[in-house]
Scaffold this active site. Sequence first.
Site, PDB file in Angstrom:
ATOM      1  N   THR A 198      -1.247  -8.444  -6.423  1.00 53.87           N
ATOM      2  CA  THR A 198      -1.217  -7.491  -5.526  1.00 53.87           C
ATOM      3  C   THR A 198      -2.180  -6.912  -4.210  1.00 53.87           C
ATOM      4  O   THR A 198      -3.150  -7.013  -4.930  1.00 53.87           O
ATOM      5  CB  THR A 198      -0.317  -6.482  -5.547  1.00 53.87           C
ATOM      6  OG1 THR A 198       0.135  -5.707  -4.776  1.00 53.87           O
ATOM      7  CG2 THR A 198      -0.873  -5.924  -6.706  1.00 53.87           C
ATOM      8  N   SER A 217      -0.984   3.014  -8.077  1.00 57.87           N
ATOM      9  CA  SER A 217       0.648   3.373  -9.262  1.00 57.87           C
ATOM     10  C   SER A 217       0.580   3.314 -10.173  1.00 57.87           C
ATOM     11  O   SER A 217      -0.643   1.852 -10.206  1.00 57.87           O
ATOM     12  CB  SER A 217       1.699   2.833  -7.770  1.00 57.87           C
ATOM     13  OG  SER A 217       1.896   1.649  -8.306  1.00 57.87           O
ATOM     14  N   TYR A 222       2.053   0.649 -11.701  1.00 57.24           N
ATOM     15  CA  TYR A 222       2.466  -0.657 -11.535  1.00 57.24           C
ATOM     16  C   TYR A 222       1.209  -1.397 -11.271  1.00 57.24           C
ATOM     17  O   TYR A 222       0.997  -2.447 -11.496  1.00 57.24           O
ATOM     18  CB  TYR A 222       3.717  -1.037 -10.311  1.00 57.24           C
ATOM     19  CG  TYR A 222       3.698  -1.781  -9.627  1.00 57.24           C
ATOM     20  CD1 TYR A 222       3.909  -3.504 -10.143  1.00 57.24           C
ATOM     21  CD2 TYR A 222       3.161  -1.979  -9.191  1.00 57.24           C
ATOM     22  CE1 TYR A 222       3.325  -4.700  -9.704  1.00 57.24           C
ATOM     23  CE2 TYR A 222       3.377  -3.390  -7.739  1.00 57.24           C
ATOM     24  CZ  TYR A 222       2.443  -4.742  -8.634  1.00 57.24           C
ATOM     25  OH  TYR A 222       3.102  -5.551  -7.687  1.00 57.24           O
ATOM     26  N   HIS A 223       0.828  -0.846  -9.311  1.00 55.70           N
ATOM     27  CA  HIS A 223      -0.396  -1.594  -9.855  1.00 55.70           C
ATOM     28  C   HIS A 223      -1.609  -1.729 -10.457  1.00 55.70           C
ATOM     29  O   HIS A 223      -2.263  -2.627 -10.502  1.00 55.70           O
ATOM     30  CB  HIS A 223      -0.832  -1.311  -7.947  1.00 55.70           C
ATOM     31  CG  HIS A 223       0.067  -1.371  -6.575  1.00 55.70           C
ATOM     32  ND1 HIS A 223       1.298  -0.764  -6.651  1.00 55.70           N
ATOM     33  CD2 HIS A 223       0.198  -2.088  -5.968  1.00 55.70           C
ATOM     34  CE1 HIS A 223       1.616  -1.022  -5.630  1.00 55.70           C
ATOM     35  NE2 HIS A 223       1.010  -1.774  -5.516  1.00 55.70           N
ATOM     36  N   LYS A 231      -0.784  -4.687 -12.633  1.00 58.01           N
ATOM     37  CA  LYS A 231      -1.291  -6.191 -12.228  1.00 58.01           C
ATOM     38  C   LYS A 231      -3.439  -6.043 -12.417  1.00 58.01           C
ATOM     39  O   LYS A 231      -3.593  -7.320 -12.506  1.00 58.01           O
ATOM     40  CB  LYS A 231      -1.113  -5.495 -10.717  1.00 58.01           C
ATOM     41  CG  LYS A 231       0.216  -5.891 -10.117  1.00 58.01           C
ATOM     42  CD  LYS A 231       0.738  -7.226 -10.673  1.00 58.01           C
ATOM     43  CE  LYS A 231       1.473  -7.596 -10.128  1.00 58.01           C
ATOM     44  NZ  LYS A 231       2.521  -8.190 -10.564  1.00 58.01           N
TER      45      LYS A 231
HETATM   46  P1  NAD Z   1      11.379  -8.778  -9.111  1.00 56.96           P
HETATM   47  O1  NAD Z   1      11.593  -7.861  -9.999  1.00 56.96           O
HETATM   48  O2  NAD Z   1      12.782  -9.128  -8.080  1.00 56.96           O
HETATM   49  O3  NAD Z   1      11.642 -10.756  -9.446  1.00 56.96           O
HETATM   50  C1  NAD Z   1      10.868 -10.479 -11.126  1.00 56.96           C
HETATM   51  C2  NAD Z   1      11.739 -11.023 -12.008  1.00 56.96           C
HETATM   52  O4  NAD Z   1      10.627 -11.093 -13.161  1.00 56.96           O
HETATM   53  C3  NAD Z   1      13.398 -10.616 -12.384  1.00 56.96           C
HETATM   54  O5  NAD Z   1      13.844 -11.576 -12.637  1.00 56.96           O
HETATM   55  C4  NAD Z   1      13.223  -9.917 -13.719  1.00 56.96           C
HETATM   56  O6  NAD Z   1      13.802 -10.032 -14.423  1.00 56.96           O
HETATM   57  C5  NAD Z   1      11.780 -11.309 -14.300  1.00 56.96           C
HETATM   58  N1  NAD Z   1      10.546 -10.878 -15.615  1.00 56.96           N
HETATM   59  C6  NAD Z   1      10.500  -9.144 -15.239  1.00 56.96           C
HETATM   60  N2  NAD Z   1       9.160  -8.656 -16.129  1.00 56.96           N
HETATM   61  C7  NAD Z   1      10.394  -9.615 -17.850  1.00 56.96           C
HETATM   62  C8  NAD Z   1       9.847 -10.589 -19.157  1.00 56.96           C
HETATM   63  N3  NAD Z   1       9.060  -9.171 -19.524  1.00 56.96           N
HETATM   64  N4  NAD Z   1      10.183 -11.488 -19.093  1.00 56.96           N
HETATM   65  C9  NAD Z   1      10.054 -12.455 -18.314  1.00 56.96           C
HETATM   66  N5  NAD Z   1      11.671 -11.751 -17.812  1.00 56.96           N
HETATM   67  C10 NAD Z   1      10.444 -11.391 -16.825  1.00 56.96           C
HETATM   68  O7  NAD Z   1      10.174  -8.743  -8.363  1.00 56.96           O
HETATM   69  P2  NAD Z   1       9.326 -10.126  -6.468  1.00 56.96           P
HETATM   70  O8  NAD Z   1       9.768  -8.995  -5.878  1.00 56.96           O
HETATM   71  O9  NAD Z   1      10.117 -11.011  -7.214  1.00 56.96           O
HETATM   72  O10 NAD Z   1       8.390  -9.574  -7.266  1.00 56.96           O
HETATM   73  C11 NAD Z   1       7.761 -10.610  -7.962  1.00 56.96           C
HETATM   74  C12 NAD Z   1       6.165 -10.739  -8.198  1.00 56.96           C
HETATM   75  O11 NAD Z   1       5.520 -11.195  -7.070  1.00 56.96           O
HETATM   76  C13 NAD Z   1       6.042  -9.417  -9.250  1.00 56.96           C
HETATM   77  O12 NAD Z   1       4.725  -9.952  -9.812  1.00 56.96           O
HETATM   78  C14 NAD Z   1       5.507  -9.171  -7.982  1.00 56.96           C
HETATM   79  O13 NAD Z   1       4.535  -7.767  -8.255  1.00 56.96           O
HETATM   80  C15 NAD Z   1       4.738 -10.113  -6.979  1.00 56.96           C
HETATM   81  N6  NAD Z   1       4.747  -8.908  -5.747  1.00 56.96           N
HETATM   82  C16 NAD Z   1       5.640  -8.675  -5.263  1.00 56.96           C
HETATM   83  C17 NAD Z   1       5.713  -8.501  -3.811  1.00 56.96           C
HETATM   84  C18 NAD Z   1       6.785  -7.745  -2.773  1.00 56.96           C
HETATM   85  O14 NAD Z   1       6.697  -7.318  -1.731  1.00 56.96           O
HETATM   86  N7  NAD Z   1       8.617  -8.157  -3.615  1.00 56.96           N
HETATM   87  C19 NAD Z   1       4.675  -7.960  -2.741  1.00 56.96           C
HETATM   88  C20 NAD Z   1       3.576  -8.533  -3.687  1.00 56.96           C
HETATM   89  C21 NAD Z   1       3.782  -8.836  -5.261  1.00 56.96           C
HETATM   90  N1  USQ Z   2       7.193   3.387   2.230  1.00 57.31           N
HETATM   91  C1  USQ Z   2       7.372   4.482   3.075  1.00 57.31           C
HETATM   92  N2  USQ Z   2       8.643   3.884   3.795  1.00 57.31           N
HETATM   93  C2  USQ Z   2       9.529   3.633   2.778  1.00 57.31           C
HETATM   94  C3  USQ Z   2       9.085   2.521   1.607  1.00 57.31           C
HETATM   95  C4  USQ Z   2       8.394   2.429   1.777  1.00 57.31           C
HETATM   96  O1  USQ Z   2       7.055   4.676   4.752  1.00 57.31           O
HETATM   97  O2  USQ Z   2      10.889   3.538   3.035  1.00 57.31           O
HETATM   98  C5  USQ Z   2       5.280   2.877   2.251  1.00 57.31           C
HETATM   99  C6  USQ Z   2       4.920   3.343   1.126  1.00 57.31           C
HETATM  100  O3  USQ Z   2       4.150   5.015   1.579  1.00 57.31           O
HETATM  101  C7  USQ Z   2       3.643   2.463   0.831  1.00 57.31           C
HETATM  102  C8  USQ Z   2       4.149   1.304   2.121  1.00 57.31           C
HETATM  103  O4  USQ Z   2       5.280   2.024   3.020  1.00 57.31           O
HETATM  104  O5  USQ Z   2       2.317   3.464   2.022  1.00 57.31           O
HETATM  105  C9  USQ Z   2       4.551  -0.046   0.948  1.00 57.31           C
HETATM  106  O6  USQ Z   2       5.059   0.510   0.498  1.00 57.31           O
HETATM  107  P1  USQ Z   2       6.850  -0.520  -0.050  1.00 57.31           P
HETATM  108  O7  USQ Z   2       7.265   0.093  -1.527  1.00 57.31           O
HETATM  109  O8  USQ Z   2       7.567  -0.783   0.708  1.00 57.31           O
HETATM  110  O9  USQ Z   2       5.659  -1.209  -1.073  1.00 57.31           O
HETATM  111  P2  USQ Z   2       4.944  -1.282  -2.081  1.00 57.31           P
HETATM  112  O10 USQ Z   2       5.402   0.125  -3.176  1.00 57.31           O
HETATM  113  O11 USQ Z   2       3.546  -0.721  -2.306  1.00 57.31           O
HETATM  114  O12 USQ Z   2       5.424  -2.807  -3.070  1.00 57.31           O
HETATM  115  C10 USQ Z   2       5.585  -3.613  -2.800  1.00 57.31           C
HETATM  116  C11 USQ Z   2       6.325  -4.376  -4.090  1.00 57.31           C
HETATM  117  C12 USQ Z   2       5.444  -4.727  -5.368  1.00 57.31           C
HETATM  118  C13 USQ Z   2       3.848  -5.318  -4.238  1.00 57.31           C
HETATM  119  C14 USQ Z   2       3.461  -4.489  -3.335  1.00 57.31           C
HETATM  120  C15 USQ Z   2       1.922  -5.547  -2.350  1.00 57.31           C
HETATM  121  O13 USQ Z   2       7.562  -3.892  -4.187  1.00 57.31           O
HETATM  122  O14 USQ Z   2       5.097  -5.649  -5.981  1.00 57.31           O
HETATM  123  O15 USQ Z   2       2.506  -5.373  -4.922  1.00 57.31           O
HETATM  124  O16 USQ Z   2       4.599  -4.687  -2.232  1.00 57.31           O
HETATM  125  S1  USQ Z   2       0.905  -3.980  -1.156  1.00 57.31           S
HETATM  126  O17 USQ Z   2       2.154  -2.896  -1.171  1.00 57.31           O
HETATM  127  O18 USQ Z   2       0.360  -4.875  -0.466  1.00 57.31           O
HETATM  128  O19 USQ Z   2       0.108  -3.934  -2.759  1.00 57.31           O
END
Ligand code: NAD
Ligand code: USQ
Length: 382
Positions: A144, A179, A181-182, A185
């Site tokens: 991420t 966070s 979570y971050h 990664k």
């Molecule tokens: P999501 O939660 O929709 O999908 C993740 C999937 O992984 C789910 O289907 C879940 O059941 C599965 N999973 C989680 N833990 C598992 C485990 N221990 N074993 C087997 N399956 C498991 O998430 P997403 O939005 O599709 O994101 C996918 C990936 O992309 C993540 O790694 C996330 O960090 C990354 N990412 C997402 C975004 C975003 O905006 N959605 C942005 C940047 C990075």
């Molecule tokens: N934000 C708002 N209002 C909202 C939701 C979010 O102002 O209603 C702000 C947050 O404070 C943050 C930004 O928007 O500053 C992004 O928040 P987000 O919830 O859209 O995204 P984030 O928490 O960063 O996480 C999402 C995905 C995560 C991925 C990440 C990419 O859930 O899996 O890793 O985007 S990145 O942001 O580049 O790290």
Amino acid sequence: MRILILGGDGFCGWPTALYLSQQGHEVAILDNLSRRAWDDELGISSLTPIATLEQRVAAWQHVSEKRIALFIGDLTDFEIVRAAFEQFAPDAIVHFGEQRSAPYSMIDRQHAVFTQVNNVVGTLNVLYAMRDHAPQAHLIKLGTMGEYGTPNIAIEEGYITIEHEGRSDTLPFPKQPGSIYHLSKVHDSHNIFFACRIWGLRATDLNQGVVYNIGVEQTERDPALVNRFDYDEVFGTALNRFCAEAAAGHALTVYGAGGQTRGFIDIRDTVRCIELAALRPAEPGEMRVLNQFTEQFSVLDLAERVQSAARKLGLETTIAHLENPRVEQERHFYEAKHTKLLDLGLQPHLLNEATITGLLELAVRYRERIDLTRILPTVTWK
Ligand code: NAD
Ligand code: USQ
């Protein structure tokens, strides 16, 4: 290629599985369906009604005559991972299978520990399965952009060349994630780098920005193929969430000043980036890092764009500056490099009004499913 998609039931994984299957690759999904369980735990659900994974795969076979193999199991259970690697013998592993919500990881200690164990142990198991069962395979791991945080210098793609006391080296770019979570990664990235350096594995770490939009052409072929769309405070992300808010007549929830700037990417480009990475794998021993986003916006920019597109649909929307539940900079320098995927051939879908209008119309169609009590943030960072 034989492509194993970890987390293939999720928001990014499902369209990727269909897209790669359509391109003629042999695709398998491994998922433990935990994302659906977290919906149940929190009492939330996708804006769009989603079919079960079995129904999804059957519908895909029906419309495309292509089969996607399923492994239902948890990546933190090494036997599951080993068996999937032995049976499927992947050429490439696309790893989406993690807990990906920053707010979920910040609910309390238990959710923080769960997130790091789930993500770090799952990825370690994948690395060991690769070492022992698929050492030539290519890991395409979703990282991420948030790993880097918001430093006051330009963000490079993974590595930075530093001069220090007359010597120079190219080293991993410093990480300041915002966070638990971050952070998970970042820990993954270190583990992957180790596995490449020590065991000679090949990996691409895709530092993806926030993903918006809902699906790809393949997810539109049948109602059972529709992708999930999260709008709630825990799993909903900026832009998609703002569109649902506008459709529901809720003020757009900008946290604080709204100057928080992030990289963003359309999900249609997510699937293409995965394909590009798969077609041009990293070298043995290399951890290639690509910044996977196409444009950067502040959250206030996005809210204003949604407000303007909503007005044209007759949806009057206000922008609320809520007290920020997170600890993050609200006005800051942000300039992140993102040329390597363009060099590999990505032709981006840049954000335009038509895309926002499409999302607003989708949200209006499913407006009755929006639970207004799940929009305002309750999870705080402190
Ligand atoms: P999501 O939660 O929709 O999908 C993740 C999937 O992984 C789910 O289907 C879940 O059941 C599965 N999973 C989680 N833990 C598992 C485990 N221990 N074993 C087997 N399956 C498991 O998430 P997403 O939005 O599709 O994101 C996918 C990936 O992309 C993540 O790694 C996330 O960090 C990354 N990412 C997402 C975004 C975003 O905006 N959605 C942005 C940047 C990075
Ligand atoms: N934000 C708002 N209002 C909202 C939701 C979010 O102002 O209603 C702000 C947050 O404070 C943050 C930004 O928007 O500053 C992004 O928040 P987000 O919830 O859209 O995204 P984030 O928490 O960063 O996480 C999402 C995905 C995560 C991925 C990440 C990419 O859930 O899996 O890793 O985007 S990145 O942001 O580049 O790290």
